[in-house]
Motif scaffolding. Structure first.
Motif, PDB file in Angstrom:
ATOM      1  N   GLY A  57      -8.012  25.083 -15.659  1.00 14.28           N
ATOM      2  CA  GLY A  57      -6.886  25.119 -14.744  1.00 14.28           C
ATOM      3  C   GLY A  57      -5.850  24.100 -15.172  1.00 14.28           C
ATOM      4  O   GLY A  57      -6.127  23.208 -15.983  1.00 14.28           O
ATOM      5  N   PHE A  58      -4.652  24.246 -14.641  1.00 14.78           N
ATOM      6  CA  PHE A  58      -3.636  23.235 -14.888  1.00 14.78           C
ATOM      7  C   PHE A  58      -2.773  23.113 -13.643  1.00 14.78           C
ATOM      8  O   PHE A  58      -2.736  23.999 -12.783  1.00 14.78           O
ATOM      9  CB  PHE A  58      -2.816  23.527 -16.154  1.00 14.78           C
ATOM     10  N   ALA A  59      -2.116  21.972 -13.558  1.00 20.30           N
ATOM     11  CA  ALA A  59      -1.246  21.702 -12.419  1.00 20.30           C
ATOM     12  C   ALA A  59      -0.051  20.904 -12.901  1.00 20.30           C
ATOM     13  O   ALA A  59      -0.129  20.185 -13.902  1.00 20.30           O
ATOM     14  CB  ALA A  59      -2.006  20.914 -11.351  1.00 20.30           C
ATOM     15  N   HIS A  60       1.044  21.038 -12.182  1.00 23.24           N
ATOM     16  CA  HIS A  60       2.203  20.183 -12.448  1.00 23.24           C
ATOM     17  C   HIS A  60       2.879  19.870 -11.131  1.00 23.24           C
ATOM     18  O   HIS A  60       2.752  20.614 -10.138  1.00 23.24           O
ATOM     19  CB  HIS A  60       3.170  20.824 -13.454  1.00 23.24           C
ATOM     20  N   CYS A  61       3.560  18.731 -11.106  1.00 20.20           N
ATOM     21  CA  CYS A  61       4.239  18.302  -9.890  1.00 20.20           C
ATOM     22  C   CYS A  61       5.222  17.197 -10.222  1.00 20.20           C
ATOM     23  O   CYS A  61       5.283  16.707 -11.346  1.00 20.20           O
ATOM     24  CB  CYS A  61       3.222  17.781  -8.865  1.00 20.20           C
ATOM     25  N   LEU A  62       5.972  16.823  -9.223  1.00 17.30           N
ATOM     26  CA  LEU A  62       6.770  15.603  -9.261  1.00 17.30           C
ATOM     27  C   LEU A  62       6.026  14.585  -8.406  1.00 17.30           C
ATOM     28  O   LEU A  62       5.340  14.957  -7.450  1.00 17.30           O
ATOM     29  CB  LEU A  62       8.168  15.850  -8.706  1.00 17.30           C
ATOM     30  N   ILE A  63       6.159  13.312  -8.751  1.00 15.06           N
ATOM     31  CA  ILE A  63       5.510  12.261  -7.972  1.00 15.06           C
ATOM     32  C   ILE A  63       6.560  11.256  -7.539  1.00 15.06           C
ATOM     33  O   ILE A  63       7.242  10.650  -8.372  1.00 15.06           O
ATOM     34  CB  ILE A  63       4.411  11.539  -8.787  1.00 15.06           C
ATOM     35  N   SER A  64       6.712  11.095  -6.228  1.00 16.28           N
ATOM     36  CA  SER A  64       7.537  10.020  -5.676  1.00 16.28           C
ATOM     37  C   SER A  64       6.645   8.795  -5.628  1.00 16.28           C
ATOM     38  O   SER A  64       5.583   8.824  -4.998  1.00 16.28           O
ATOM     39  CB  SER A  64       8.019  10.373  -4.264  1.00 16.28           C
ATOM     40  N   CYS A  65       7.065   7.737  -6.325  1.00 19.71           N
ATOM     41  CA  CYS A  65       6.199   6.563  -6.401  1.00 19.71           C
ATOM     42  C   CYS A  65       7.019   5.286  -6.223  1.00 19.71           C
ATOM     43  O   CYS A  65       8.233   5.288  -6.342  1.00 19.71           O
ATOM     44  CB  CYS A  65       5.436   6.545  -7.721  1.00 19.71           C
ATOM     45  N   GLY A  66       6.305   4.219  -5.952  1.00 14.49           N
ATOM     46  CA  GLY A  66       6.947   2.924  -5.777  1.00 14.49           C
ATOM     47  C   GLY A  66       6.239   2.134  -4.707  1.00 14.49           C
ATOM     48  O   GLY A  66       5.119   2.458  -4.297  1.00 14.49           O
ATOM     49  N   GLY A  67       6.911   1.092  -4.261  1.00 14.53           N
ATOM     50  CA  GLY A  67       6.305   0.271  -3.234  1.00 14.53           C
ATOM     51  C   GLY A  67       7.083  -1.003  -3.009  1.00 14.53           C
ATOM     52  O   GLY A  67       8.176  -1.200  -3.552  1.00 14.53           O
ATOM     53  N   THR A  68       6.488  -1.875  -2.231  1.00 13.45           N
ATOM     54  CA  THR A  68       7.083  -3.161  -1.898  1.00 13.45           C
ATOM     55  C   THR A  68       6.321  -4.252  -2.623  1.00 13.45           C
ATOM     56  O   THR A  68       5.095  -4.342  -2.530  1.00 13.45           O
ATOM     57  CB  THR A  68       7.025  -3.400  -0.376  1.00 13.45           C
ATOM     58  N   LEU A  69       7.057  -5.078  -3.360  1.00 17.64           N
ATOM     59  CA  LEU A  69       6.472  -6.194  -4.094  1.00 17.64           C
ATOM     60  C   LEU A  69       6.244  -7.376  -3.150  1.00 17.64           C
ATOM     61  O   LEU A  69       6.827  -7.424  -2.049  1.00 17.64           O
ATOM     62  CB  LEU A  69       7.385  -6.593  -5.241  1.00 17.64           C
ATOM     63  N   PRO A  70       5.437  -8.354  -3.553  1.00 16.93           N
ATOM     64  CA  PRO A  70       5.179  -9.519  -2.694  1.00 16.93           C
ATOM     65  C   PRO A  70       6.443 -10.256  -2.240  1.00 16.93           C
ATOM     66  O   PRO A  70       6.473 -10.831  -1.151  1.00 16.93           O
ATOM     67  CB  PRO A  70       4.305 -10.417  -3.573  1.00 16.93           C
ATOM     68  N   ASP A  71       7.511 -10.213  -3.049  1.00 15.73           N
ATOM     69  CA  ASP A  71       8.762 -10.893  -2.672  1.00 15.73           C
ATOM     70  C   ASP A  71       9.641 -10.037  -1.761  1.00 15.73           C
ATOM     71  O   ASP A  71      10.754 -10.428  -1.410  1.00 15.73           O
ATOM     72  CB  ASP A  71       9.546 -11.312  -3.915  1.00 15.73           C
ATOM     73  N   GLY A  72       9.155  -8.847  -1.375  1.00 17.72           N
ATOM     74  CA  GLY A  72       9.891  -7.971  -0.475  1.00 17.72           C
ATOM     75  C   GLY A  72      10.762  -6.948  -1.185  1.00 17.72           C
ATOM     76  O   GLY A  72      11.298  -6.039  -0.549  1.00 17.72           O
TER      77      GLY A  72
END
Length: 134
Positions: free
Chosen positions: A84-99
């Protein structure tokens, strides 16, 4: 297309995303073959096996607060009896310790193989479009 296989592959991808969101580094690659070939956004060009990829996490993974942003969008899965195979877009990121907040979108492709009734990732590729000088 095999609906049961598609659901299992989707479940594996959701487990992968959840482990990534919660920075569970030791479980992110649980469903990969040990010899999976992995291409990621950052150098090197490729990782030969999950052990090499896992060793790199602390070098490039930002110390985001958990859970971080890691959402699969536009997921498409195609599956048969053994591959099987799959594809997608990924929304990624986050908040660092300094905000400071970091956000990005990447594209991903996954190749799966079923061995002894169990699905595994044989290859995954995460990238962004190359920027040109135009």
């Amino acid at each position: 297309m095999n609906e049961q296989a598609t659901k299992k592959i989707e479940s594996l991808l959701m487990e992968w995303a959840e482990s990534t969101r919660h920075d569970k580094k030791d479980s992110i690659l649980n469903n990969h073959f040990p010899n999976a070939v992995i291409f990621d956004v950052l150098a090197p060009m490729q990782y030969q096996g999950t052990e090499a990829y896992r060793k790199s996490f602390d070098e490039w993974q930002p110390p985001f607060e958990t859970p971080s942003l890691f959402e699969l969008k536009e997921l498409r899965i195609t599956s048969g009896e053994e591959v099987g195979f799959a594809h997608c877009l990924i929304s990624c990121g986050g908040t660092l310790p300094d905000g400071k907040e970091i956000r990005d979108t990447v594209r991903a492709t996954f190749c799966f193989s079923k061995v002894d009734e169990t699905w595994h990732v044989a290859h995954h590729h995460i990238s962004t479009p190359a920027k040109t000088g135009n």
